[in-house]
Design a protein around this motif. Structure first.
Motif, PDB file in Angstrom:
ATOM      1  N   ILE A  46       0.862  -1.057   0.016  1.00  0.00           N
ATOM      2  CA  ILE A  46       0.010  -0.123   0.098  1.00  0.00           C
ATOM      3  C   ILE A  46       0.769   1.188  -0.089  1.00  0.00           C
ATOM      4  O   ILE A  46       1.979   1.337   0.491  1.00  0.00           O
ATOM      5  N   TYR A  47       0.342   2.070  -0.671  1.00  0.00           N
ATOM      6  CA  TYR A  47       1.325   3.515  -0.536  1.00  0.00           C
ATOM      7  C   TYR A  47       0.393   4.586   0.268  1.00  0.00           C
ATOM      8  O   TYR A  47      -1.105   4.889  -0.355  1.00  0.00           O
ATOM      9  N   GLY A  48       0.689   5.110   1.380  1.00  0.00           N
ATOM     10  CA  GLY A  48       0.013   6.081   1.954  1.00  0.00           C
ATOM     11  C   GLY A  48       0.648   7.212   2.245  1.00  0.00           C
ATOM     12  O   GLY A  48       1.815   7.671   2.384  1.00  0.00           O
ATOM     13  N   SER A  49      -0.322   8.312   2.560  1.00  0.00           N
ATOM     14  CA  SER A  49      -0.106   9.693   2.991  1.00  0.00           C
ATOM     15  C   SER A  49      -0.866  10.070   4.267  1.00  0.00           C
ATOM     16  O   SER A  49      -2.204   9.774   4.107  1.00  0.00           O
ATOM     17  N   ALA A  50      -0.395  10.398   5.356  1.00  0.00           N
ATOM     18  CA  ALA A  50      -1.128  10.808   6.355  1.00  0.00           C
ATOM     19  C   ALA A  50      -1.048  12.246   6.664  1.00  0.00           C
ATOM     20  O   ALA A  50       0.393  12.953   6.931  1.00  0.00           O
ATOM     21  N   GLN A  51      -1.949  13.231   6.627  1.00  0.00           N
ATOM     22  CA  GLN A  51      -1.850  14.380   6.972  1.00  0.00           C
ATOM     23  C   GLN A  51      -2.710  14.428   8.402  1.00  0.00           C
ATOM     24  O   GLN A  51      -4.006  14.259   8.608  1.00  0.00           O
ATOM     25  N   ILE A  52      -1.686  14.849   9.737  1.00  0.00           N
ATOM     26  CA  ILE A  52      -2.261  14.799  10.980  1.00  0.00           C
ATOM     27  C   ILE A  52      -2.343  16.201  11.580  1.00  0.00           C
ATOM     28  O   ILE A  52      -1.208  17.015  11.616  1.00  0.00           O
ATOM     29  N   THR A  53      -3.626  16.614  11.804  1.00  0.00           N
ATOM     30  CA  THR A  53      -3.728  18.017  12.580  1.00  0.00           C
ATOM     31  C   THR A  53      -3.736  17.649  13.924  1.00  0.00           C
ATOM     32  O   THR A  53      -4.484  16.571  14.548  1.00  0.00           O
ATOM     33  N   LEU A  54      -2.928  18.480  14.621  1.00  0.00           N
ATOM     34  CA  LEU A  54      -2.814  18.223  16.062  1.00  0.00           C
ATOM     35  C   LEU A  54      -2.483  19.457  16.733  1.00  0.00           C
ATOM     36  O   LEU A  54      -1.910  20.590  16.124  1.00  0.00           O
ATOM     37  N   ASN A  55      -2.467  19.431  18.425  1.00  0.00           N
ATOM     38  CA  ASN A  55      -2.326  20.577  19.231  1.00  0.00           C
ATOM     39  C   ASN A  55      -1.013  20.188  20.037  1.00  0.00           C
ATOM     40  O   ASN A  55      -0.954  18.888  20.536  1.00  0.00           O
ATOM     41  N   MET A  77       6.036  -1.227   7.209  1.00  0.00           N
ATOM     42  CA  MET A  77       5.883  -0.072   6.599  1.00  0.00           C
ATOM     43  C   MET A  77       7.335   0.877   6.818  1.00  0.00           C
ATOM     44  O   MET A  77       8.168   0.524   7.416  1.00  0.00           O
ATOM     45  N   LYS A  78       7.535   1.360   5.426  1.00  0.00           N
ATOM     46  CA  LYS A  78       8.783   2.307   5.392  1.00  0.00           C
ATOM     47  C   LYS A  78       8.424   3.644   5.198  1.00  0.00           C
ATOM     48  O   LYS A  78       7.613   4.317   4.151  1.00  0.00           O
ATOM     49  N   VAL A  79       8.864   4.634   5.744  1.00  0.00           N
ATOM     50  CA  VAL A  79       8.588   6.230   5.818  1.00  0.00           C
ATOM     51  C   VAL A  79       9.590   6.681   4.629  1.00  0.00           C
ATOM     52  O   VAL A  79      10.782   6.397   4.976  1.00  0.00           O
ATOM     53  N   HIS A  80       8.946   7.550   3.801  1.00  0.00           N
ATOM     54  CA  HIS A  80       9.867   8.157   2.988  1.00  0.00           C
ATOM     55  C   HIS A  80       9.987   9.707   3.051  1.00  0.00           C
ATOM     56  O   HIS A  80      11.011  10.447   2.796  1.00  0.00           O
ATOM     57  N   ARG A  81       9.299  10.292   3.961  1.00  0.00           N
ATOM     58  CA  ARG A  81       9.297  11.677   3.959  1.00  0.00           C
ATOM     59  C   ARG A  81       8.153  12.129   5.096  1.00  0.00           C
ATOM     60  O   ARG A  81       7.024  11.607   5.203  1.00  0.00           O
ATOM     61  N   VAL A  82       8.658  13.166   5.981  1.00  0.00           N
ATOM     62  CA  VAL A  82       7.892  13.749   6.961  1.00  0.00           C
ATOM     63  C   VAL A  82       7.881  15.028   6.913  1.00  0.00           C
ATOM     64  O   VAL A  82       9.040  15.728   6.662  1.00  0.00           O
ATOM     65  N   THR A  83       6.700  15.870   7.160  1.00  0.00           N
ATOM     66  CA  THR A  83       6.798  17.417   6.999  1.00  0.00           C
ATOM     67  C   THR A  83       6.151  17.858   8.355  1.00  0.00           C
ATOM     68  O   THR A  83       5.370  17.240   8.922  1.00  0.00           O
ATOM     69  N   PHE A  84       6.337  19.091   8.634  1.00  0.00           N
ATOM     70  CA  PHE A  84       5.696  19.856   9.793  1.00  0.00           C
ATOM     71  C   PHE A  84       5.203  21.428   9.117  1.00  0.00           C
ATOM     72  O   PHE A  84       6.034  21.981   8.494  1.00  0.00           O
ATOM     73  N   ASN A  85       4.106  21.211   9.029  1.00  0.00           N
ATOM     74  CA  ASN A  85       3.585  22.481   8.335  1.00  0.00           C
ATOM     75  C   ASN A  85       4.082  22.774   6.885  1.00  0.00           C
ATOM     76  O   ASN A  85       4.216  23.941   6.454  1.00  0.00           O
ATOM     77  N   SER A 110      -3.150  24.763  16.050  1.00  0.00           N
ATOM     78  CA  SER A 110      -3.700  23.546  15.012  1.00  0.00           C
ATOM     79  C   SER A 110      -2.399  23.337  14.045  1.00  0.00           C
ATOM     80  O   SER A 110      -2.464  24.098  12.820  1.00  0.00           O
ATOM     81  N   ASP A 111      -1.588  22.534  14.279  1.00  0.00           N
ATOM     82  CA  ASP A 111      -0.384  22.394  13.238  1.00  0.00           C
ATOM     83  C   ASP A 111      -0.519  20.783  12.508  1.00  0.00           C
ATOM     84  O   ASP A 111      -1.633  20.360  12.733  1.00  0.00           O
ATOM     85  N   ASN A 112       0.258  20.866  11.382  1.00  0.00           N
ATOM     86  CA  ASN A 112       0.026  19.824  10.661  1.00  0.00           C
ATOM     87  C   ASN A 112       1.409  19.066  10.383  1.00  0.00           C
ATOM     88  O   ASN A 112       2.385  19.452  10.185  1.00  0.00           O
ATOM     89  N   ILE A 113       1.161  17.429  10.773  1.00  0.00           N
ATOM     90  CA  ILE A 113       2.488  16.642  10.174  1.00  0.00           C
ATOM     91  C   ILE A 113       1.956  15.870   9.049  1.00  0.00           C
ATOM     92  O   ILE A 113       0.830  15.368   9.169  1.00  0.00           O
ATOM     93  N   GLY A 114       2.819  15.774   8.070  1.00  0.00           N
ATOM     94  CA  GLY A 114       2.468  14.574   6.853  1.00  0.00           C
ATOM     95  C   GLY A 114       3.580  13.615   6.846  1.00  0.00           C
ATOM     96  O   GLY A 114       4.673  13.996   7.330  1.00  0.00           O
ATOM     97  N   VAL A 115       2.852  12.497   6.786  1.00  0.00           N
ATOM     98  CA  VAL A 115       3.948  11.287   6.682  1.00  0.00           C
ATOM     99  C   VAL A 115       3.489  10.554   5.555  1.00  0.00           C
ATOM    100  O   VAL A 115       2.290  10.365   5.041  1.00  0.00           O
TER     101      VAL A 115
END
Length: 542
Positions: A46-55, A77-85, A110-115
């Motif tokens: 599976i190819y996944g992307s998660a956008q996580i809104t958090l405080n 699972m293997k992580v390819h990239r992580v972003t913050f905002n 309300s910040d955002n983490i992308g995986v």
């Protein structure tokens, strides 16, 4: 100073109820997950992307998420990239933990983490043929397996809203939590499906089913759709089986407990569970649940899983130690619906079946309690005879102990207070104490926090001169526990119009009680109305 005190007591309270070993963090609150998944028919990757809104509180310098790492066989699972905002950040992904470095980046409310990640799930998302040989994808997250295919906080204490956006071959239909937002054929081969769950839930309740379904829009309850999703080959049988009793259960539980919290309710045939799985708004049932004969067994499973929408889903245990708040409640409210819909005899039969399971387990395990004491191993989270069956009996005894009116009012207030939130056994106890005015420390201590069960041995005889019955009742369980509980005795006479109900108090190892009566009883029965979890050997002494 007032703010400091508030924070101090907030953390102190959090520490008091944070029992199981999961590293709960009150400084990080997940608000929403948006998962985008690409599924295909050629591989199980599976190819996944998660956008996580958090405080995130300012004191935190990193965010911890659960995500199973790839093993030596290449599964996981293997992580390819992580972003913050939107900006790439440093991270580590080791031993099934994704640690994201966020210190010094500056937080908002309300910040955002992308995986971005990919992999072949070890479990959690079951990919493979169903009973008809068709390829399917079904989630199986209970109790902490969502981390096998989703990056998240894999524990019930942190509830959030969620979205699933799935791109898959267009011969599939996709079911998930909440409401359908979009369904678009992107091209000849790929379809995009977007589901949005707008009510916060714990992540074990996230549902994803991808298969060639037949779909029945059965009815509406309170403006919310009741649906059936079954394999296309099982259309006729499945539509027939799931037509009832869902709406009736929704009506009963809403009236007795409080409002149904969610946007829809779908019953879904699946190959990822053996019985039922209470996923919020999309309940999964085993392949073999579809029989075409509306079997009593599967009818009762449907009732149980619908009851979970109130207890376990909407009102959720903060900690795995209190898992009975899900299973014991769903089991007892299943019995309550059975009494309402099918009569008192069906209700009592269910209680007696539960009692038999409790005492069969008790033969080999006399010490285990319903509430765990700092659960260490998740494989021990549930024992069917304890958290389900004995848990249901505890609620039944509580209902009789404080009375029907107080029990119902207490349940309604408890549900209202912790609606779409988390709770503990102690908080449930407090609600019932406030309503009933009864100190429940001893009741909860002996039935929930300790092991043991009641086994009675005794008899009765009639003293004609003193016109009284002498009853002996000894607690003969060999587990070291002595229970203090009221016990009803039903006194029956030759004249069938005569009946006497007496209540005695069990409180010592040996008990002797005297009951005045003008004539000799024909028989005396222990617990004639099935209110106490106990077994006994009790006869007339001649």
């Amino acid at each position: 100073m007032r703010q400091f005190l508030f924070l101090f007591f907030s953390f102190f309270s959090f520490a008091l109820i944070a029992k199981d070993p999961y590293p709960k963090n009150p400084n990080i609150d997940i608000l929403n997950y948006k998962f985008q998944l690409n599924l295909n028919d050629t591989t199980d990757v599976i190819y996944g992307s998660a956008q996580i809104t958090l405080n995130i509180k300012e004191s935190e310098s990193r965010v911890r998420l659960d995500l199973v790492s790839q093993n030596q066989l290449g599964k996981g699972m293997k992580v390819h990239r992580v972003t913050f905002n939107g900006d790439e950040v440093a991270y580590t992904h080791e031993d099934n933990v994704l640690l994201i470095e966020t210190g010094g980046l500056g937080y908002t409310s309300s910040d955002n983490i992308g995986v971005e990640y990919s992999g072949d799930p070890i479990t959690g998302l079951i990919i493979g043929p169903n009973m008809h040989g068709d390829r399917t994808f079904f989630s199986d997250n209970w109790p902490n397996k969502a981390r096998n295919w989703l990056p998240l906080v894999d524990h019930p204490y942190d509830k959030s809203t969620a979205e699933f956006i799935v791109e898959a071959p267009n011969h599939y239909q996709v079911i998930s939590n909440g409401l359908l937002v979009e369904e678009t054929n992107l091209n000849r081969n790929i379809k995009k499906t977007h589901w949005k769950q707008s009510v916060p839930i714990s992540c074990w309740l996230y549902a994803l089913g991808v298969a060639e379904f037949a779909i029945d829009y059965v009815d509406y309850f309170d403006g919310k759709s009741i649906q059936t999703w079954v394999y296309k080959q099982d259309r006729d049988k499945g539509f027939y089986d799931f037509k009832i009793p869902t709406k009736h259960t929704l009506e009963f539980f809403s009236d007795y407990i409080g409002p149904f919290a969610y946007e829809k309710l779908a019953n879904v045939q699946s190959n990822s569970v053996k019985g039922g799985m209470e996923s919020a708004t999309a309940i999964f049932y085993s392949d073999v649940s579809v029989t075409g004969d509306r079997s009593v067994r599967w009818r009762n499973v449907v009732i149980h899983e619908v009851a979970h929408q109130w207890f376990g889903n909407c009102v959720t245990e903060f900690d795995w130690d209190d898992v009975w708040l899900s299973e014991g409640f769903a089991t007892y409210f299943t019995l309550m619906f059975r009494e309402h819909a099918y009569g008192r005899d069906d209700f009592v039969n269910g209680l007696n079946d539960a009692k038999n399971l409790v005492y069969n387990h008790y033969k080999t395990d006399k010490e285990s309690s319903i509430v765990h004491d700092n659960l260490k191993d998740m494989k021990d989270v549930l024992t069917y005879s304890l958290q389900y069956q004995k848990g249901a009996w505890v609620l039944h005894m509580l209902r009789n102990y404080i009375g029907e009116d107080d029990f119902r009012e207490g349940i309604r207030k408890y549900y209202k207070r912790y609606y779409n939130s988390n709770t503990t056994t102690e908080e449930f106890k407090k609600e019932m104490e406030v309503v009933s005015g009864v100190d429940l420390d001893l009741f909860f201590d002996q039935w929930l926090y300790n092991g043991g069960n009641i086994i009675l041995d005794g008899g009765w005889s009639y003293d004609k001169k003193k016109k009284r019955v002498e009853v002996t009742l000894d607690q003969v369980q060999d587990d070291g526990y002595i229970f203090k509980m009221p016990l009803e005795l039903g006194i029956y006479y030759e004249d069938k119009n005569l009946f006497k109900l007496e209540t005695v108090k069990l409180e010592k190892e040996k008990g002797r009680f005297y009951i005045a009566t003008e004539t000799k009883p024909k028989n005396i029965k222990i617990d004639p109305f099935t209110k106490l979890l106990a077994i006994w050997d009790f006869n007339e002494i001649k």
